[in-house]
Design a protein around this motif. Structure first.
Motif, PDB file in Angstrom:
ATOM      1  N   UNK A  59      10.544 -15.314  -3.091  1.00 59.39           N
ATOM      2  CA  UNK A  59      11.749 -15.005  -2.321  1.00 59.39           C
ATOM      3  C   UNK A  59      11.457 -14.980  -0.820  1.00 59.39           C
ATOM      4  N   UNK A  60      10.394 -14.296  -0.422  1.00 62.86           N
ATOM      5  CA  UNK A  60      10.087 -14.213   1.014  1.00 62.86           C
ATOM      6  C   UNK A  60       9.536 -15.536   1.537  1.00 62.86           C
ATOM      7  N   UNK A  61       8.834 -16.291   0.662  1.00 66.84           N
ATOM      8  CA  UNK A  61       8.355 -17.617   1.075  1.00 66.84           C
ATOM      9  C   UNK A  61       9.535 -18.522   1.413  1.00 66.84           C
ATOM     10  N   UNK A  62      10.563 -18.485   0.594  1.00 64.11           N
ATOM     11  CA  UNK A  62      11.742 -19.305   0.854  1.00 64.11           C
ATOM     12  C   UNK A  62      12.382 -18.915   2.177  1.00 64.11           C
ATOM     13  N   UNK A  63      12.411 -17.629   2.474  1.00 65.07           N
ATOM     14  CA  UNK A  63      12.965 -17.176   3.749  1.00 65.07           C
ATOM     15  C   UNK A  63      12.081 -17.606   4.914  1.00 65.07           C
ATOM     16  N   UNK A  64      10.762 -17.474   4.765  1.00 68.08           N
ATOM     17  CA  UNK A  64       9.836 -17.738   5.868  1.00 68.08           C
ATOM     18  C   UNK A  64       9.664 -19.222   6.150  1.00 68.08           C
ATOM     19  N   UNK A  76      -0.630 -12.552  -0.607  1.00 72.84           N
ATOM     20  CA  UNK A  76      -2.016 -12.126  -0.401  1.00 72.84           C
ATOM     21  C   UNK A  76      -2.077 -11.485   0.975  1.00 72.84           C
ATOM     22  N   UNK A  77      -1.416 -10.352   1.114  1.00 70.06           N
ATOM     23  CA  UNK A  77      -1.192  -9.762   2.429  1.00 70.06           C
ATOM     24  C   UNK A  77      -2.445  -9.117   3.006  1.00 70.06           C
ATOM     25  N   UNK A  78      -2.627  -9.258   4.329  1.00 70.38           N
ATOM     26  CA  UNK A  78      -3.742  -8.578   4.990  1.00 70.38           C
ATOM     27  C   UNK A  78      -3.581  -7.072   4.865  1.00 70.38           C
ATOM     28  N   UNK A  79      -4.698  -6.388   4.665  1.00 75.69           N
ATOM     29  CA  UNK A  79      -4.635  -4.945   4.416  1.00 75.69           C
ATOM     30  C   UNK A  79      -5.908  -4.272   4.929  1.00 75.69           C
ATOM     31  N   UNK A  80      -5.876  -2.955   4.881  1.00 77.78           N
ATOM     32  CA  UNK A  80      -7.016  -2.155   5.350  1.00 77.78           C
ATOM     33  C   UNK A  80      -7.330  -1.093   4.314  1.00 77.78           C
ATOM     34  N   UNK A  81      -8.600  -1.007   3.933  1.00 81.33           N
ATOM     35  CA  UNK A  81      -9.052   0.054   3.047  1.00 81.33           C
ATOM     36  C   UNK A  81     -10.056   0.920   3.785  1.00 81.33           C
ATOM     37  N   UNK A  82     -10.078   2.182   3.416  1.00 84.41           N
ATOM     38  CA  UNK A  82     -11.024   3.144   4.005  1.00 84.41           C
ATOM     39  C   UNK A  82     -11.832   3.752   2.867  1.00 84.41           C
ATOM     40  N   UNK A  83     -13.175   3.605   2.889  1.00 84.77           N
ATOM     41  CA  UNK A  83     -13.988   4.183   1.812  1.00 84.77           C
ATOM     42  C   UNK A  83     -14.021   5.698   1.894  1.00 84.77           C
ATOM     43  N   UNK A  84     -14.101   6.345   0.722  1.00 89.08           N
ATOM     44  CA  UNK A  84     -14.310   7.788   0.684  1.00 89.08           C
ATOM     45  C   UNK A  84     -15.277   8.100  -0.445  1.00 89.08           C
ATOM     46  N   UNK A  85     -15.459   9.367  -0.773  1.00 95.45           N
ATOM     47  CA  UNK A  85     -16.454   9.778  -1.757  1.00 95.45           C
ATOM     48  C   UNK A  85     -16.163   9.204  -3.146  1.00 95.45           C
ATOM     49  N   UNK A  86     -14.910   8.897  -3.426  1.00 94.22           N
ATOM     50  CA  UNK A  86     -14.521   8.500  -4.777  1.00 94.22           C
ATOM     51  C   UNK A  86     -14.206   7.014  -4.910  1.00 94.22           C
ATOM     52  N   UNK A  87     -14.189   6.272  -3.817  1.00 96.20           N
ATOM     53  CA  UNK A  87     -13.863   4.857  -3.898  1.00 96.20           C
ATOM     54  C   UNK A  87     -13.396   4.338  -2.556  1.00 96.20           C
ATOM     55  N   UNK A  88     -12.251   3.691  -2.541  1.00 96.56           N
ATOM     56  CA  UNK A  88     -11.684   3.141  -1.306  1.00 96.56           C
ATOM     57  C   UNK A  88     -10.169   3.238  -1.386  1.00 96.56           C
ATOM     58  N   UNK A  89      -9.566   3.734  -0.315  1.00 94.31           N
ATOM     59  CA  UNK A  89      -8.121   3.949  -0.303  1.00 94.31           C
ATOM     60  C   UNK A  89      -7.426   2.906   0.567  1.00 94.31           C
ATOM     61  N   UNK A 127       2.511 -13.587  10.682  1.00 97.39           N
ATOM     62  CA  UNK A 127       1.307 -12.773  10.816  1.00 97.39           C
ATOM     63  C   UNK A 127       1.160 -11.698   9.752  1.00 97.39           C
ATOM     64  N   UNK A 128       2.261 -11.250   9.161  1.00 94.54           N
ATOM     65  CA  UNK A 128       2.194 -10.115   8.241  1.00 94.54           C
ATOM     66  C   UNK A 128       2.388 -10.482   6.775  1.00 94.54           C
ATOM     67  N   UNK A 129       2.816 -11.725   6.487  1.00 92.24           N
ATOM     68  CA  UNK A 129       3.035 -12.151   5.105  1.00 92.24           C
ATOM     69  C   UNK A 129       2.204 -13.399   4.840  1.00 92.24           C
ATOM     70  N   UNK A 130       1.145 -13.226   4.041  1.00 92.20           N
ATOM     71  CA  UNK A 130       0.242 -14.323   3.714  1.00 92.20           C
ATOM     72  C   UNK A 130       0.459 -14.711   2.255  1.00 92.20           C
ATOM     73  N   UNK A 131       0.255 -16.010   1.945  1.00 96.00           N
ATOM     74  CA  UNK A 131       0.682 -16.537   0.648  1.00 96.00           C
ATOM     75  C   UNK A 131      -0.394 -17.370  -0.037  1.00 96.00           C
TER      76      UNK A 131
END
Length: 306
Positions: A59-64, A76-89, A127-131
């Protein structure tokens, strides 16, 4: 019938402040009902698509880009994870990361060969929606929308079992590329957060039809705008027709009561609107109409009274 429908956040996100007397009085006389809660359930009240899992990427590809066709697409959107004691958030994705064209131009050449080895076409028209364009023969597992993962351990939401194994491996490969990429060091030097993972979600093929009862959608949200485009209804513009107005960004009772509801109550009283509908993400649903003003016996009502 001219109707304004407000798409609103869950009532719990608006605080505990009291609404003004006129707004509380209108709510007390309104027709009230409860529906299924959650963002997806809320959107399903306004848009009709085949199936329960929506193909957000198509749907968003058709719009973009306008080239979704009958291909299978995955975000396949760009994202950020932060590691902690139990894994990555998962702590941010897409628009929340302050991305621009230079980020995509810097990172895509390093990531595209990883996906090409698996027969996947990877690009970033915004920049914010990768496919990813996915071969039809490649089965997709169930992916979770990033909003549902935000703040949680990433690994609790990865695609499970044998169908998800390929995608877990791809995620690991892309994380290695991003972790070692000099552009992330450049972003850090600029005081910006690292783009250290991707998030796969929203897979599917463009639906044959999207239907809505609204004649106009007013929203900055990419999915809502894409749904409006697919349904063939007006996006934004002057509100002169039956409109769905996206106000899910509101975070205070004062904003809701004074800035959103109160002016529209005046429009109902002036017969410019036949009714005002309030649809909350937690399922609460109010319908306010001019004729209800004669129901003097009904007490004023605050949002948290139910």
């Amino acid at each position: 019938m001219a109707t304004a429908t407000l798409l609103l956040p869950a009532r719990s996100r608006l605080g505990a402040a009291a609404l003004s007397e006129p707004v509380a009085r209108a709510l007390g006389r309104a027709r009230f009902s409860m529906h299924a809660e959650g963002e997806h359930a809320q959107l399903k009240r306004h848009f009709q698509l085949a199936g329960d899992v929506w193909p957000v990427a198509a749907l968003t590809r058709q719009m973009d880009v306008g080239d979704a066709g009958r291909d299978l697409w995955l975000r396949a959107d760009p994202a950020r994870v932060v590691p902690d004691m139990h894994g990555a958030r998962l702590m941010g994705f897409g628009e929340t990361l302050g991305l621009d064209e230079t980020d995509a131009q810097a990172l895509l050449p390093a990531l595209q060969p990883v996906f090409a080895e698996h027969g996947l076409q990877f690009d970033a028209p915004t920049p914010t929606r990768w496919y990813l364009r996915v071969p039809e023969a490649l089965p997709l597992p169930v992916f979770v929308a990033p909003e549902a993962v935000l703040g949680d351990d990433l690994f609790d939401h990865l695609p499970a079992g044998e169908p998800g194994r390929r995608w877990r491996a791809l995620l690991s490969e892309t994380q290695v590329v991003l972790h070692t990429h000099p552009w992330n060091a450049e972003r850090a030097a600029q005081g910006r957060t690292a783009i250290n993972t991707l998030w796969f979600w929203g897979g599917g093929v463009l639906p044959d039809a999207v239907r809505t009862s609204h004649a106009q959608i007013r929203s900055r949200d990419a999915l809502l705008r894409a749904l409006a485009l697919a349904a063939g209804v007006q996006v934004d513009g002057e509100q002169t027709v039956d409109a769905l107005v996206d106000l899910r960004q509101l975070r205070s009772m004062q904003q809701l009561g004074d800035e959103a509801i109160a002016p529209l109550l005046q429009a109902v009283r002036r017969a410019e609107l036949d009714q005002l509908v309030l649809d909350f993400e937690d399922g609460a649903h109010f319908v306010i109409a001019a004729a209800q003003r004669w129901q003097f016996w009904k007490k004023p009502r605050q949002l948290h009274d139910t």
